[in-house]
Motif scaffolding. Structure first.
Motif, short mmCIF file in Angstrom:
data_model
loop_
_atom_site.label_atom_id
_atom_site.label_comp_id
_atom_site.label_asym_id
_atom_site.label_seq_id
_atom_site.Cartn_x
_atom_site.Cartn_y
_atom_site.Cartn_z
N GLY A 86 0.84 -1.21 -0.07
CA GLY A 86 -0.04 -0.02 0.10
C GLY A 86 0.78 1.11 0.07
O GLY A 86 0.43 2.30 0.46
N TYR A 87 1.94 1.33 -0.40
CA TYR A 87 3.11 2.32 -0.35
C TYR A 87 2.42 3.33 -1.24
O TYR A 87 2.21 4.64 -0.91
CB TYR A 87 4.49 2.01 -1.03
CG TYR A 87 5.18 2.95 -1.25
CD1 TYR A 87 6.05 3.82 -0.27
CD2 TYR A 87 5.38 3.57 -2.59
CE1 TYR A 87 6.57 4.96 -0.44
CE2 TYR A 87 6.29 4.68 -2.75
CZ TYR A 87 6.84 5.17 -1.76
OH TYR A 87 7.75 6.43 -1.94
N TRP A 88 1.83 3.12 -2.53
CA TRP A 88 1.66 4.36 -3.34
C TRP A 88 0.40 4.86 -2.64
O TRP A 88 0.37 6.22 -2.76
CB TRP A 88 1.49 3.89 -4.74
CG TRP A 88 2.67 3.66 -5.61
CD1 TRP A 88 3.31 2.37 -5.70
CD2 TRP A 88 3.67 4.69 -5.84
NE1 TRP A 88 4.42 2.43 -6.02
CE2 TRP A 88 4.76 3.84 -6.45
CE3 TRP A 88 3.70 5.99 -5.90
CZ2 TRP A 88 6.00 4.35 -7.06
CZ3 TRP A 88 4.96 6.57 -6.31
CH2 TRP A 88 6.15 5.88 -6.82
N PRO A 89 -0.53 4.33 -2.53
CA PRO A 89 -1.93 5.14 -2.08
C PRO A 89 -1.64 5.90 -0.42
O PRO A 89 -2.01 6.81 -0.53
CB PRO A 89 -2.83 3.88 -1.77
CG PRO A 89 -2.56 2.57 -2.66
CD PRO A 89 -0.88 3.01 -2.62
N ASP A 90 -1.14 5.04 0.08
CA ASP A 90 -0.56 6.14 1.42
C ASP A 90 0.27 7.08 1.05
O ASP A 90 -0.06 8.20 1.70
CB ASP A 90 0.18 5.01 2.21
CG ASP A 90 0.48 5.55 3.59
OD1 ASP A 90 -0.32 6.08 4.30
OD2 ASP A 90 1.87 5.71 3.96
N GLN A 91 1.24 7.10 0.24
CA GLN A 91 2.20 8.49 0.04
C GLN A 91 1.44 9.14 -0.94
O GLN A 91 1.34 10.60 -0.82
CB GLN A 91 3.08 7.85 -0.73
CG GLN A 91 4.36 6.96 -0.07
CD GLN A 91 5.22 7.80 0.96
OE1 GLN A 91 5.42 9.19 0.48
NE2 GLN A 91 5.18 7.34 1.94
N VAL A 92 0.51 9.01 -1.73
CA VAL A 92 -0.52 9.91 -2.40
C VAL A 92 -1.26 10.58 -1.42
O VAL A 92 -1.50 11.78 -1.54
CB VAL A 92 -1.34 9.11 -3.71
CG1 VAL A 92 -2.60 10.18 -3.85
CG2 VAL A 92 -0.23 8.69 -4.67
N ARG A 93 -1.72 9.91 -0.54
CA ARG A 93 -2.60 10.50 0.48
C ARG A 93 -1.98 11.67 1.35
O ARG A 93 -2.23 12.75 1.58
CB ARG A 93 -3.19 9.40 1.76
CG ARG A 93 -4.01 10.02 2.73
CD ARG A 93 -4.46 8.99 3.68
NE ARG A 93 -3.57 8.24 4.14
CZ ARG A 93 -2.65 8.63 5.12
NH1 ARG A 93 -3.12 9.74 5.93
NH2 ARG A 93 -1.75 7.88 5.74
#
Length: 369
Positions: A86-93
């Motif tokens: 879930g790296y990308w969704p978390d970083q986008v948030r």
């Protein structure tokens, strides 16, 4: 051994933010005097030229410090998180939240400036029909927004590379080799277009500082205090030598905008020194040191507000600064330095307090702070 800075506020890092913004305030106040001392329009003596030369290093120094500190925290955290699900969704948030904070801050100061210019006192350049005050005037803020947006990609790339620190060292070497060419051989026009290559090198230099901050976040310098003291001594001696030799072109080149290698080196070593003592604020709550640390941590988040206000409202405070320093200069060089410094610090205090009372409560209300 690598380390990632703690999420809690480090009073030494926060104090360094305040030192950096004070340096920027001083730089802007004395900038016209340094220009006059080096372009021949003012017959300044070597001592005052020496002092102004040292002050002229503070503008790029302060900006480099801010980008270094941002990289110090954001890059290692993103790189460490890049191996998790879930790296990308978390970083986008997280990136979206940081970007909204920046945009909301700009919007607030823009609205205040428009209101002041419309109903209180005209602010030159501030208008719905002009864009310069929000584009070129706030280029530092927009660069910060771009770097924040790049954090997820930087963190992922950082973790994928075998030797990211070596790659950053190569980028630093290339950037400041070009910067030396610009500063000493090809400074170009005074007013640069946003897409002129020398102007783009300013952005590249700050990006390099951001990445070096990431390196500092994963390493610890063994003797940052000694290195910082040595670098500061070299800067003072070199500025003094150029001033007493009457080498105005050298003085200008040494502190030439963001290309200044001296400013960059001082900034890197300052951040390395502050970051080394990440657990410095462990004194009991009743001690004066702890109270000072608490005040520092309250004031430091206001530096973005100061940068916005100082830039947007420069048509209002600049004439006051010029009038005060010109009047003080009649009393001698020391009077000029004291008056300019007092004005700079007073302006800083007023703008930081205003930001603490207006922007930060609004951001908390919006859930962005």
């Amino acid at each position: 051994m690598s380390h990632v800075p703690s999420h809690s506020r480090n009073p030494r890092i926060e104090a360094l933010r305040l030192v950096a913004i004070a340096g920027i305030a001083l730089f802007h106040t004395f900038q016209p005097w340094f220009s006059a001392a080096t372009d021949g329009s003012w017959a300044a003596g070597p001592l005052i030229t020496w002092a102004l030369g040292c002050v002229s290093l503070l503008g790029a120094y302060g900006n480099h410090v801010f980008f270094l500190i941002s990289g110090l925290f954001l890059v290692p955290r993103a790189a460490q998180a890049s191996t998790t699900a879930g790296y990308w969704p978390d970083q986008v948030r997280k990136t979206g939240r940081r970007a909204l904070t920046i945009l909301a801050s700009v919007a607030l100061y823009a609205l205040v400036a428009l209101a002041v210019s419309t109903w209180v006192v005209p602010v030159e350049g501030v208008s719905l029909h002009e864009a310069g005050w929000l584009v070129g005037g706030l280029e530092f803020v927009w660069l910060y927004l771009v770097f924040v947006a790049l954090v997820p990609l930087v963190g992922w790339t950082w973790r994928c590379m075998r030797r990211p620190h070596a790659a950053v060292f190569v980028l630093v070497s290339m950037a400041f080799a070009l910067n030396a060419y610009i500063a000493f051989l090809s400074p170009g026009e005074v007013d640069r277009g946003l897409l002129e290559w020398r102007k783009l090198m300013s952005a590249a230099s700050y990006l390099v500082a951001f990445l070096v901050g990431g390196v500092l976040g994963e390493t610890q310098s063994r003797r940052p205090a000694r290195a910082l003291a040595a670098c500061a001594a070299v800067a003072v001696v070199v500025e003094g030598a150029a001033a007493f030799m009457g080498s105005s072109d050298v003085l200008v080149a040494l502190s030439f905008k963001s290309t200044s290698a001296l400013s960059f080196a001082l900034a890197v070593l300052s951040v390395a020194y502050a970051a080394r003592s990440a657990d410095a604020a462990t004194a009991p709550a009743s001690t004066p040191t702890n109270h000072a640390a608490a005040l520092t941590c309250r004031a430091a988040p206001c530096v973005l507000g100061f940068y916005l206000a100082q830039s947007i409202f420069s048509p209002l405070w600049r004439p006051l600064a010029d009038a005060l320093t010109q009047a003080a200069a009649a009393g001698g060089d020391v009077a000029l330095l004291v008056a300019g410094t007092a004005f700079s610090l007073a302006l800083l205090a007023v703008m930081l307090l205003t930001d603490a009372l207006v922007r930060l409560p609004l951001l908390r209300w919006l859930g962005l702070a």
